[in-house]
Design a protein around this motif. Structure first.
Motif, short mmCIF file in Angstrom:
data_model
loop_
_atom_site.label_atom_id
_atom_site.label_comp_id
_atom_site.label_asym_id
_atom_site.label_seq_id
_atom_site.Cartn_x
_atom_site.Cartn_y
_atom_site.Cartn_z
N GLY A 1 1.58 7.19 -6.45
CA GLY A 1 0.68 7.99 -6.93
C GLY A 1 -0.68 7.08 -7.69
O GLY A 1 -1.37 7.83 -8.10
N TYR A 2 -0.74 5.73 -7.23
CA TYR A 2 -1.91 5.07 -7.94
C TYR A 2 -2.86 5.06 -6.83
O TYR A 2 -2.69 4.86 -5.75
CB TYR A 2 -1.46 3.60 -8.53
N THR A 3 -4.29 5.00 -7.21
CA THR A 3 -5.50 4.61 -6.56
C THR A 3 -5.36 3.14 -6.55
O THR A 3 -4.80 2.55 -7.46
CB THR A 3 -6.84 5.10 -7.11
N ARG A 4 -6.25 2.66 -5.50
CA ARG A 4 -6.31 1.14 -5.77
C ARG A 4 -6.81 0.50 -6.85
O ARG A 4 -6.29 -0.28 -7.73
CB ARG A 4 -7.07 0.51 -4.64
N ARG B 1 0.79 -1.38 0.07
CA ARG B 1 -0.07 0.07 0.13
C ARG B 1 1.00 1.09 -0.07
O ARG B 1 0.53 2.07 -0.71
CB ARG B 1 -0.91 0.03 1.19
N GLU B 2 1.83 1.25 0.92
CA GLU B 2 2.91 2.45 0.81
C GLU B 2 3.58 2.73 -0.48
O GLU B 2 3.47 3.73 -0.85
CB GLU B 2 3.84 2.27 2.15
N ARG C 1 2.42 1.58 -3.45
CA ARG C 1 1.12 2.12 -4.42
C ARG C 1 1.01 3.59 -4.11
O ARG C 1 1.15 4.29 -5.35
CB ARG C 1 0.06 1.26 -4.31
N GLU C 2 0.83 3.76 -2.96
CA GLU C 2 0.55 5.29 -2.71
C GLU C 2 1.64 6.37 -3.14
O GLU C 2 1.56 7.51 -3.76
CB GLU C 2 0.04 5.50 -1.40
N GLN C 3 2.93 5.93 -2.77
CA GLN C 3 4.11 6.61 -3.17
C GLN C 3 4.13 6.94 -4.88
O GLN C 3 4.60 7.67 -5.19
CB GLN C 3 5.37 6.17 -2.82
N GLU D 1 -3.57 -5.96 0.58
CA GLU D 1 -3.08 -4.83 1.33
C GLU D 1 -3.80 -5.12 2.81
O GLU D 1 -3.04 -4.48 3.78
CB GLU D 1 -3.60 -3.51 0.96
#
Length: 124
Positions: free
Chosen positions: A21-24, A14-15, A17-19, A42
């Motif tokens: 810049g993607y939404t789930r 999750r970290e 993915r967020e770094q 996640e």
């Protein structure tokens, strides 16, 4: 794999993915899986296959070590050992491979004895 490790892998995923810049939903589409499955990974309620891990690593431009273990291995840590192996005569390769496999099997077996069973209550 035990639940504690699955949650840790999910948190790192999750970290990353967020770094990136993607939404789930965006990430799931790129990986050709459902966003629900990404959410389950996640949260640590689903495990992932090697194919899924490969997709994650390619899309996030990260190593599998960073997702699975939380840190990458510093190549300089093993540099002296690798250097010694590189200088061995090729005639010793078969013997060295056999010896190394035995050592690795011993390490894995020892770790299995010290790891709590999958159904053991987790420490908090």
């Amino acid at each position: 794999m035990d639940a504690k490790r699955m949650r840790a892998i999910g948190k790192r995923l999750r970290e990353k993915r967020e770094q990136a810049g993607y939404t789930r939903e965006q990430f799931a589409e790129l990986c050709d899986i459902s966003s629900r499955f990404v959410a389950n990974i996640e949260s640590g309620t689903s495990s992932l296959s090697l194919d899924t891990l490969l997709s994650f690593c390619l899309i996030l431009s990260c190593s599998s070590d960073s997702l699975l273990f939380g840190e990458t291995v510093d190549p300089t840590v093993w540099g002296d050992t690798v250097g010694k192996i590189e200088h061995l005569d090729i005639k010793y390769k078969k013997s060295f491979d056999h010896l190394l496999n035995g050592v690795l099997e011993t390490i894995v077996a020892a770790n299995k004895e010290t790891d709590p069973p999958n159904n053991a209550p987790e420490e908090t």
